[in-house]
Enzyme design. Structure first.
Site, mmCIF file in Angstrom:
data_model
loop_
_atom_site.group_PDB
_atom_site.id
_atom_site.type_symbol
_atom_site.label_atom_id
_atom_site.label_comp_id
_atom_site.label_asym_id
_atom_site.label_seq_id
_atom_site.Cartn_x
_atom_site.Cartn_y
_atom_site.Cartn_z
ATOM 1 N N ALA A 158 -2.679 42.402 -9.280
ATOM 2 C CA ALA A 158 -1.615 41.854 -8.428
ATOM 3 C C ALA A 158 -2.135 40.886 -7.370
ATOM 4 O O ALA A 158 -1.414 39.976 -6.955
ATOM 5 C CB ALA A 158 -0.869 43.005 -7.765
ATOM 6 N N THR A 193 -0.557 37.119 -5.274
ATOM 7 C CA THR A 193 -0.018 37.169 -3.907
ATOM 8 C C THR A 193 0.081 35.781 -3.285
ATOM 9 O O THR A 193 0.991 35.529 -2.492
ATOM 10 C CB THR A 193 -0.882 38.068 -2.986
ATOM 11 N N ASP A 225 4.125 39.671 -14.337
ATOM 12 C CA ASP A 225 4.845 38.478 -13.859
ATOM 13 C C ASP A 225 4.781 37.288 -14.811
ATOM 14 O O ASP A 225 5.451 36.283 -14.590
ATOM 15 C CB ASP A 225 4.339 38.068 -12.470
ATOM 16 N N HIS A 227 0.019 46.020 -18.774
ATOM 17 C CA HIS A 227 1.095 46.838 -18.201
ATOM 18 C C HIS A 227 2.464 46.284 -18.579
ATOM 19 O O HIS A 227 3.470 46.535 -17.908
ATOM 20 C CB HIS A 227 0.937 46.931 -16.675
ATOM 21 N N CYS A 272 16.761 54.474 -27.389
ATOM 22 C CA CYS A 272 16.623 54.116 -28.815
ATOM 23 C C CYS A 272 15.686 52.926 -29.038
ATOM 24 O O CYS A 272 15.373 52.595 -30.177
ATOM 25 C CB CYS A 272 18.002 53.818 -29.416
HETATM 26 N N1 APR Z 1 -6.910 37.170 -3.598
HETATM 27 C C1 APR Z 1 -7.783 38.166 -3.964
HETATM 28 N N2 APR Z 1 -7.500 39.488 -3.819
HETATM 29 C C2 APR Z 1 -6.309 39.800 -3.283
HETATM 30 C C3 APR Z 1 -5.370 38.822 -2.847
HETATM 31 C C4 APR Z 1 -5.720 37.450 -3.026
HETATM 32 N N3 APR Z 1 -4.903 36.468 -2.673
HETATM 33 N N4 APR Z 1 -4.266 39.464 -2.362
HETATM 34 C C5 APR Z 1 -4.525 40.800 -2.472
HETATM 35 N N5 APR Z 1 -5.748 40.990 -3.016
HETATM 36 C C6 APR Z 1 -6.399 42.252 -3.384
HETATM 37 C C7 APR Z 1 -6.079 43.420 -2.464
HETATM 38 O O1 APR Z 1 -7.048 43.470 -1.438
HETATM 39 C C8 APR Z 1 -6.168 44.628 -3.401
HETATM 40 O O2 APR Z 1 -7.509 45.134 -3.429
HETATM 41 O O3 APR Z 1 -5.883 42.612 -4.649
HETATM 42 C C9 APR Z 1 -5.876 44.043 -4.784
HETATM 43 C C10 APR Z 1 -4.523 44.441 -5.357
HETATM 44 O O4 APR Z 1 -4.602 45.797 -5.656
HETATM 45 P P1 APR Z 1 -3.272 46.637 -5.987
HETATM 46 O O5 APR Z 1 -2.229 46.302 -5.012
HETATM 47 O O6 APR Z 1 -3.701 48.054 -6.131
HETATM 48 O O7 APR Z 1 -2.808 46.010 -7.374
HETATM 49 P P2 APR Z 1 -3.407 46.297 -8.833
HETATM 50 O O8 APR Z 1 -4.842 46.655 -8.755
HETATM 51 O O9 APR Z 1 -3.028 45.173 -9.687
HETATM 52 O O10 APR Z 1 -2.553 47.600 -9.260
HETATM 53 C C11 APR Z 1 -2.740 48.115 -10.532
HETATM 54 O O11 APR Z 1 -0.920 49.633 -10.220
HETATM 55 O O12 APR Z 1 1.038 49.819 -9.189
HETATM 56 C C12 APR Z 1 0.480 49.717 -10.409
HETATM 57 O O13 APR Z 1 1.335 48.812 -12.427
HETATM 58 C C13 APR Z 1 0.940 48.457 -11.133
HETATM 59 O O14 APR Z 1 -0.400 46.866 -12.377
HETATM 60 C C14 APR Z 1 -0.320 47.601 -11.184
HETATM 61 C C15 APR Z 1 -1.427 48.632 -11.082
#
Ligand code: APR
Length: 240
Positions: free
Chosen positions: A23, A27, A103, A118, A129
């Site tokens: 994610a 961002t 996304d 995911h 179904c």
């Molecule tokens: N650049 C680099 N890193 C970033 C940025 C950015 N612009 N913005 C946020 N981060 C980092 C954050 O510091 C965090 O460590 O990205 C990481 C995002 O981690 P999570 O929010 O835990 O997301 P993710 O690891 O993708 O989650 C995994 O969990 O909730 C479920 O299904 C959902 O696919 C997701 C899975």
């Protein structure tokens, strides 16, 4: 040699590079992540919106949460970092992307070889179904035309299995990669958080916050995904 130059060198010499994103990759496109201070799970209880129980026993909240995410994505688009990865694929620098993101931004940016571990928030089905459904029917909170079941996006909910083909693709490509670059993920969610450790190649972590469990990486670039990818791309294009 600083870490950016080291990774640029590894990218140039690697015969097979795989990128794993989370994610944090999106961002800078305006899409919140999950576990940062501004993340979804700091505002919303994931048990109440992202589990099978939530879908089956609290559908109104489940529907509201995913409708909100779908509406937000309509206003967002891939950023330059996504486009750089698509260009690297076209230029033969990058072999494949495995992503936890639903996304679709890697595809929208032009990447072709992407495994969505995911699922995707852009396609829908009946939870009972399995009959496919439209985005409009889901957003209108219609029931399945076939069995009256609840409609849902094809995202993987907590407790559900990952799509087999995407998982096998990601696993085999990461295992045989020379270089694995992990971008924008906290690596807290199983089983994807195991993937980086399955490679025989070099491991690079690009993330805004570096958690302690990231010590096994060969190189860490602390920073924002788009900014770091722009710098790497500049190095790749200047030192040809
Ligand atoms: N650049 C680099 N890193 C970033 C940025 C950015 N612009 N913005 C946020 N981060 C980092 C954050 O510091 C965090 O460590 O990205 C990481 C995002 O981690 P999570 O929010 O835990 O997301 P993710 O690891 O993708 O989650 C995994 O969990 O909730 C479920 O299904 C959902 O696919 C997701 C899975």
């Amino acid at each position: 040699m600083n870490n950016l130059q080291k990774v640029a060198d590894w990218l140039r010499s690697s015969k097979k590079t795989v990128v794993l994103t989370g994610a944090g990759m999106s961002t800078e496109s305006g899409v919140p992540d999950f576990r940062s201070a501004s993340g979804w799970w700091t505002k919303t209880d994931l048990q109440k919106v992202a589990t099978v129980d939530a879908l089956e026993f609290n559908y109104p909240l489940f529907h509201e949460f995913y409708s909100m995410r779908i509406r937000l994505l309509e206003k967002c688009a891939p950023h330059e970092g996504h486009h750089i990865l698509a260009k690297w694929e076209k230029d033969g620098i990058l072999h494949r992307i495995a992503t936890q993101n639903v996304d679709g931004f890697h595809f929208q940016a032009g990447s072709k070889c992407v495994d969505e571990l995911h699922g995707s928030i852009y396609t829908f089905r009946c939870h009972s179904c399995g009959q496919s459904a439209s985005k409009e029917s889901f957003l209108a909170k219609e029931r399945c035309g076939h069995c009256q079941g609840y409609l849902r996006p094809n995202v993987v909910l907590f407790g559900e299995m990952l799509p087999e083909k995407a998982w096998q693709n990601a696993l085999s490509n990461i295992q045989s990669a020379d270089l694995v670059i992990v971008i924008g993920t906290s690596l807290e969610v199983y089983p994807v958080n195991q993937l980086p450790m399955m490679t025989k190649g070099k491991k690079v972590y690009i993330n805004k916050e570096i958690a302690s469990h990231a010590s096994y990486f060969d190189c860490i670039l602390e920073g924002k995904a788009k900014e770091v990818l722009i710098k790497l791309d500049e190095l790749l294009s200047t030192n040809k």
